[in-house]
Structure formats: C-alpha cells, structure tokens
Write a protein that holds these residues in place. Structure first.
Motif, PDB file in Angstrom:
ATOM      1  N   TYR B  32      32.214  41.014  33.065  1.00  0.00           N
ATOM      2  CA  TYR B  32      32.435  41.256  34.493  1.00  0.00           C
ATOM      3  C   TYR B  32      33.859  41.738  34.651  1.00  0.00           C
ATOM      4  O   TYR B  32      34.798  41.084  34.178  1.00  0.00           O
ATOM      5  CB  TYR B  32      32.187  39.961  35.271  1.00  0.00           C
ATOM      6  CG  TYR B  32      32.478  40.026  36.749  1.00  0.00           C
ATOM      7  CD1 TYR B  32      33.554  39.324  37.294  1.00  0.00           C
ATOM      8  CD2 TYR B  32      31.676  40.761  37.613  1.00  0.00           C
ATOM      9  CE1 TYR B  32      33.823  39.369  38.645  1.00  0.00           C
ATOM     10  CE2 TYR B  32      31.940  40.811  38.974  1.00  0.00           C
ATOM     11  CZ  TYR B  32      33.023  40.110  39.490  1.00  0.00           C
ATOM     12  OH  TYR B  32      33.276  40.154  40.831  1.00  0.00           O
ATOM     13  N   TYR B  36      41.077  43.889  42.130  1.00  0.00           N
ATOM     14  CA  TYR B  36      41.515  43.220  43.346  1.00  0.00           C
ATOM     15  C   TYR B  36      42.698  43.967  43.948  1.00  0.00           C
ATOM     16  O   TYR B  36      43.526  44.542  43.242  1.00  0.00           O
ATOM     17  CB  TYR B  36      41.938  41.778  43.055  1.00  0.00           C
ATOM     18  CG  TYR B  36      40.766  40.838  42.819  1.00  0.00           C
ATOM     19  CD1 TYR B  36      40.205  40.699  41.553  1.00  0.00           C
ATOM     20  CD2 TYR B  36      40.231  40.103  43.870  1.00  0.00           C
ATOM     21  CE1 TYR B  36      39.138  39.840  41.350  1.00  0.00           C
ATOM     22  CE2 TYR B  36      39.167  39.242  43.668  1.00  0.00           C
ATOM     23  CZ  TYR B  36      38.628  39.124  42.410  1.00  0.00           C
ATOM     24  OH  TYR B  36      37.565  38.273  42.209  1.00  0.00           O
ATOM     25  N   GLN B  38      45.949  43.341  46.586  1.00  0.00           N
ATOM     26  CA  GLN B  38      46.738  42.261  47.172  1.00  0.00           C
ATOM     27  C   GLN B  38      47.890  42.821  47.981  1.00  0.00           C
ATOM     28  O   GLN B  38      48.702  43.584  47.460  1.00  0.00           O
ATOM     29  CB  GLN B  38      47.251  41.306  46.095  1.00  0.00           C
ATOM     30  CG  GLN B  38      47.949  40.065  46.652  1.00  0.00           C
ATOM     31  CD  GLN B  38      48.345  39.076  45.569  1.00  0.00           C
ATOM     32  OE1 GLN B  38      48.620  39.448  44.437  1.00  0.00           O
ATOM     33  NE2 GLN B  38      48.379  37.788  45.907  1.00  0.00           N
ATOM     34  N   GLY B  41      52.103  38.433  50.701  1.00  0.00           N
ATOM     35  CA  GLY B  41      51.807  37.231  51.469  1.00  0.00           C
ATOM     36  C   GLY B  41      50.332  36.908  51.609  1.00  0.00           C
ATOM     37  O   GLY B  41      49.963  35.951  52.308  1.00  0.00           O
ATOM     38  N   LYS B  42      49.485  37.694  50.964  1.00  0.00           N
ATOM     39  CA  LYS B  42      48.040  37.477  51.048  1.00  0.00           C
ATOM     40  C   LYS B  42      47.463  37.208  49.663  1.00  0.00           C
ATOM     41  O   LYS B  42      48.077  37.507  48.642  1.00  0.00           O
ATOM     42  CB  LYS B  42      47.342  38.699  51.650  1.00  0.00           C
ATOM     43  CG  LYS B  42      47.786  39.024  53.060  1.00  0.00           C
ATOM     44  CD  LYS B  42      47.372  37.940  54.027  1.00  0.00           C
ATOM     45  CE  LYS B  42      47.718  38.323  55.454  1.00  0.00           C
ATOM     46  NZ  LYS B  42      47.340  37.242  56.419  1.00  0.00           N
ATOM     47  N   GLY B  43      46.243  36.651  49.648  1.00  0.00           N
ATOM     48  CA  GLY B  43      45.558  36.468  48.384  1.00  0.00           C
ATOM     49  C   GLY B  43      44.880  37.753  47.952  1.00  0.00           C
ATOM     50  O   GLY B  43      44.704  38.674  48.756  1.00  0.00           O
ATOM     51  N   PRO B  44      44.485  37.847  46.685  1.00  0.00           N
ATOM     52  CA  PRO B  44      43.773  39.036  46.205  1.00  0.00           C
ATOM     53  C   PRO B  44      42.427  39.181  46.906  1.00  0.00           C
ATOM     54  O   PRO B  44      41.730  38.187  47.137  1.00  0.00           O
ATOM     55  CB  PRO B  44      43.574  38.747  44.713  1.00  0.00           C
ATOM     56  CG  PRO B  44      44.542  37.661  44.380  1.00  0.00           C
ATOM     57  CD  PRO B  44      44.702  36.854  45.621  1.00  0.00           C
ATOM     58  N   LEU B  46      38.723  41.251  46.676  1.00  0.00           N
ATOM     59  CA  LEU B  46      37.877  42.034  45.781  1.00  0.00           C
ATOM     60  C   LEU B  46      37.609  43.421  46.362  1.00  0.00           C
ATOM     61  O   LEU B  46      37.160  43.564  47.494  1.00  0.00           O
ATOM     62  CB  LEU B  46      36.556  41.305  45.547  1.00  0.00           C
ATOM     63  CG  LEU B  46      35.545  42.024  44.652  1.00  0.00           C
ATOM     64  CD1 LEU B  46      36.087  42.143  43.229  1.00  0.00           C
ATOM     65  CD2 LEU B  46      34.213  41.280  44.652  1.00  0.00           C
ATOM     66  N   PHE B  89      45.192  44.606  40.911  1.00  0.00           N
ATOM     67  CA  PHE B  89      44.991  43.844  39.683  1.00  0.00           C
ATOM     68  C   PHE B  89      43.600  44.122  39.130  1.00  0.00           C
ATOM     69  O   PHE B  89      42.606  44.063  39.867  1.00  0.00           O
ATOM     70  CB  PHE B  89      45.086  42.332  39.943  1.00  0.00           C
ATOM     71  CG  PHE B  89      46.453  41.853  40.300  1.00  0.00           C
ATOM     72  CD1 PHE B  89      46.828  41.696  41.635  1.00  0.00           C
ATOM     73  CD2 PHE B  89      47.380  41.541  39.306  1.00  0.00           C
ATOM     74  CE1 PHE B  89      48.094  41.233  41.974  1.00  0.00           C
ATOM     75  CE2 PHE B  89      48.647  41.079  39.635  1.00  0.00           C
ATOM     76  CZ  PHE B  89      49.000  40.935  40.962  1.00  0.00           C
ATOM     77  N   SER B  93      36.103  38.724  32.961  1.00  0.00           N
ATOM     78  CA  SER B  93      35.564  37.375  32.884  1.00  0.00           C
ATOM     79  C   SER B  93      34.377  37.331  31.930  1.00  0.00           C
ATOM     80  O   SER B  93      33.606  38.288  31.839  1.00  0.00           O
ATOM     81  CB  SER B  93      35.148  36.909  34.279  1.00  0.00           C
ATOM     82  OG  SER B  93      34.548  35.634  34.232  1.00  0.00           O
ATOM     83  N   LYS B  98      36.510  31.906  33.514  1.00  0.00           N
ATOM     84  CA  LYS B  98      37.630  32.150  34.411  1.00  0.00           C
ATOM     85  C   LYS B  98      37.950  33.640  34.446  1.00  0.00           C
ATOM     86  O   LYS B  98      37.625  34.391  33.529  1.00  0.00           O
ATOM     87  CB  LYS B  98      38.847  31.377  33.895  1.00  0.00           C
ATOM     88  CG  LYS B  98      39.258  31.816  32.496  1.00  0.00           C
ATOM     89  CD  LYS B  98      40.331  30.927  31.921  1.00  0.00           C
ATOM     90  CE  LYS B  98      40.674  31.344  30.497  1.00  0.00           C
ATOM     91  NZ  LYS B  98      41.638  30.457  29.858  1.00  0.00           N
ATOM     92  N   LEU B  99      38.603  34.047  35.519  1.00  0.00           N
ATOM     93  CA  LEU B  99      39.101  35.414  35.615  1.00  0.00           C
ATOM     94  C   LEU B  99      40.415  35.525  34.847  1.00  0.00           C
ATOM     95  O   LEU B  99      41.322  34.722  35.036  1.00  0.00           O
ATOM     96  CB  LEU B  99      39.333  35.795  37.071  1.00  0.00           C
ATOM     97  CG  LEU B  99      38.106  36.105  37.938  1.00  0.00           C
ATOM     98  CD1 LEU B  99      38.506  36.194  39.396  1.00  0.00           C
ATOM     99  CD2 LEU B  99      37.426  37.381  37.481  1.00  0.00           C
ATOM    100  N   PHE B 101      43.484  37.993  34.542  1.00  0.00           N
ATOM    101  CA  PHE B 101      44.058  39.088  35.303  1.00  0.00           C
ATOM    102  C   PHE B 101      45.027  39.914  34.463  1.00  0.00           C
ATOM    103  O   PHE B 101      45.712  39.397  33.575  1.00  0.00           O
ATOM    104  CB  PHE B 101      44.819  38.553  36.516  1.00  0.00           C
ATOM    105  CG  PHE B 101      43.937  38.123  37.655  1.00  0.00           C
ATOM    106  CD1 PHE B 101      43.407  36.842  37.695  1.00  0.00           C
ATOM    107  CD2 PHE B 101      43.642  38.996  38.694  1.00  0.00           C
ATOM    108  CE1 PHE B 101      42.594  36.437  38.747  1.00  0.00           C
ATOM    109  CE2 PHE B 101      42.837  38.604  39.745  1.00  0.00           C
ATOM    110  CZ  PHE B 101      42.310  37.322  39.775  1.00  0.00           C
ATOM    111  N   GLY B 102      45.109  41.213  34.799  1.00  0.00           N
ATOM    112  CA  GLY B 102      46.174  42.044  34.281  1.00  0.00           C
ATOM    113  C   GLY B 102      47.468  41.738  35.013  1.00  0.00           C
ATOM    114  O   GLY B 102      47.494  40.914  35.938  1.00  0.00           O
ATOM    115  N   GLN B 103      48.537  42.411  34.626  1.00  0.00           N
ATOM    116  CA  GLN B 103      49.868  42.130  35.188  1.00  0.00           C
ATOM    117  C   GLN B 103      50.087  42.739  36.563  1.00  0.00           C
ATOM    118  O   GLN B 103      51.063  42.415  37.237  1.00  0.00           O
ATOM    119  CB  GLN B 103      50.952  42.615  34.230  1.00  0.00           C
ATOM    120  CG  GLN B 103      51.064  41.771  32.971  1.00  0.00           C
ATOM    121  CD  GLN B 103      51.465  40.345  33.253  1.00  0.00           C
ATOM    122  OE1 GLN B 103      50.634  39.452  33.431  1.00  0.00           O
ATOM    123  NE2 GLN B 103      52.754  40.098  33.329  1.00  0.00           N
TER     124      GLN B 103
END
Lengths: 112, 111
Positions: B32, B36, B38, B41-44, B46, B89, B93, B98-99, B101-103
């Motif tokens: 998968y 994402y 982002q 101040g916010k979450g990622p 999809l 990002f 998975s 778990k996910l 993530f890239g940098q």
C-alpha cells in the motif's frame, strides 16, 4: 461527520514531567495509531491500538505508553519528558486493519 | 529495509507546471503506497494511494506512477496551483502494518 479529534492542540511541559495526549477517532473507525513528527521530518510510528490492546510498536522507549478505551478513543502518555520529545504528535484512525488512515491535526508538544 | 526514500527535499514550480516527487522502497512486502499532503499546523491528509498490482492511478489533478520492478513510485501534480503549496509525503505499508513515511518534499507553486 467529525474526523479525528486531538486534544490539546498545544502544550508546554518541563523536562522530567509527564504528559497525556488524547484522541477521538473518526466515526466508524476502531483502530488508533500514534505518530511523532519532529520539525522537518516525516511522521514516525509510535504504536497502534485495536480492541483495547497494543498491537504494534515502533522504536520508542517504554516512557511512551498508551491506552484505548471501549469507545475506541485513545491516550498517549509520555513519562520523564526530554527536550527531544518536543514534536507534533499525530493520531490516525482506520477501520479495523484496513488501510485508509485519517490523521488528526495533532498536538504540538514543547518540552522546555 | 524499512526505509522509504523521498526526493527532492524541496521543489519550486510556476503555476501550471507539473511537479514530480519520487520515492523508492526496499521492502517487497509493502502493498500500500499512499501520498499525503500537509499544510503548516495541520495533520497529513490522504491525497491518493495505489496498490502494487496497478501501474498508474489518477484522481483529479494527482497521478501516481508505480514501477514495481524498480521499487519506485512518484506523484505528479497536473496544472499546479499556488494552493498546492504544501509538504508532500510518500508512505508505504505492509498488510496490517504501520505507515513508513518518506522525509517529505516542500513544494512551492509560484503565481
């Protein structure tokens, strides 16, 4: 339909203190995961809760612990805070073990 | 083997351009691959995701290209707009995993 709700949004703590962060998952989601995002980095997996049990854990010390309640909400606890624990803490929920993670806006923790 | 490597670290394009962000992985058990977006101040959030049995997926102005043999996947943003300026990002998975993530890539779209 409310998404993932996290509280508080911001928090300042002193080294050595303990902190509890809270998360309410998206409606219909029963699995909660926690991530730590340092400034300028991608989120790092802390642990995942499903059916009130910790199912997976990332490479984080035992100072990081959690809990999931019967209503699927979750808490992240961090003991003996270090300066390096300063980060954005993200909660993500998903339906069961399926994909489709929804993230909250996070809690910005600053340790001074 | 758990890493996901993302490039470039930052990207500047003109409005209407097509920014391309690349990611590479090692673990062939990943099945998968989401992207994402982002904002500060916010979450990622999809954007789009792909499974390894598909080579390309389009949703609106966003396209994922997936090369299973090379273990690489990329995000293309068509007709980019200043409102697309954000950090992107990639992630990967395993089943029930778990996910990873890239940098991240900080994208700036100039008017």
């Amino acid at each position: 339909d409310a998404g993932v709700t996290q509280s508080p949004t911001h928090l300042i703590k002193t080294r050595g203190q303990q902190v509890t962060l809270r998360c309410s998952p998206k409606s219909g989601h029963d699995t909660v995961s926690w991530y730590q995002q340092a400034l300028g980095q991608g989120p790092q997996f802390i642990f995942q809760y499903y059916e009130e049990e910790e199912r997976q854990r990332g490479n984080f010390p035992d100072r990081f612990s959690g809990h999931q309640f019967p209503n699927y909400s979750s808490e992240l606890n961090v003991n003996a805070l270090l300066l390096g624990d300063s980060a954005l803490y993200l909660c993500a929920s998903s339906p069961g073990h399926n994909y489709g993670y929804t993230f909250g806006s996070g809690t910005r923790l600053t340790v001074v | 083997q758990q890493q996901v490597k993302q490039s470039p670290q930052s990207l500047i394009v003109q409005k209407g351009g097509i920014p391309i962000i690349n990611c590479a992985y090692e673990n062939t058990a990943f099945d998968y691959f989401p992207w994402y977006q982002q904002f500060p101040g916010k979450g990622p959030a999809l954007l789009i995701a792909i499974r390894p049995d598909v080579s390309e997926k389009k949703e609106g102005r966003f396209t994922i290209s997936f090369n299973k043999s090379a273990k690489q996947f990329s995000l293309h943003i068509m007709d980019s707009q200043p409102g697309d300026s954000a950090t992107y990002f990639c992630a990967a998975s395993r089943p029930r995993g778990k996910l990873i993530f890239g940098q991240g890539t900080e994208l700036s779209v100039k008017p």
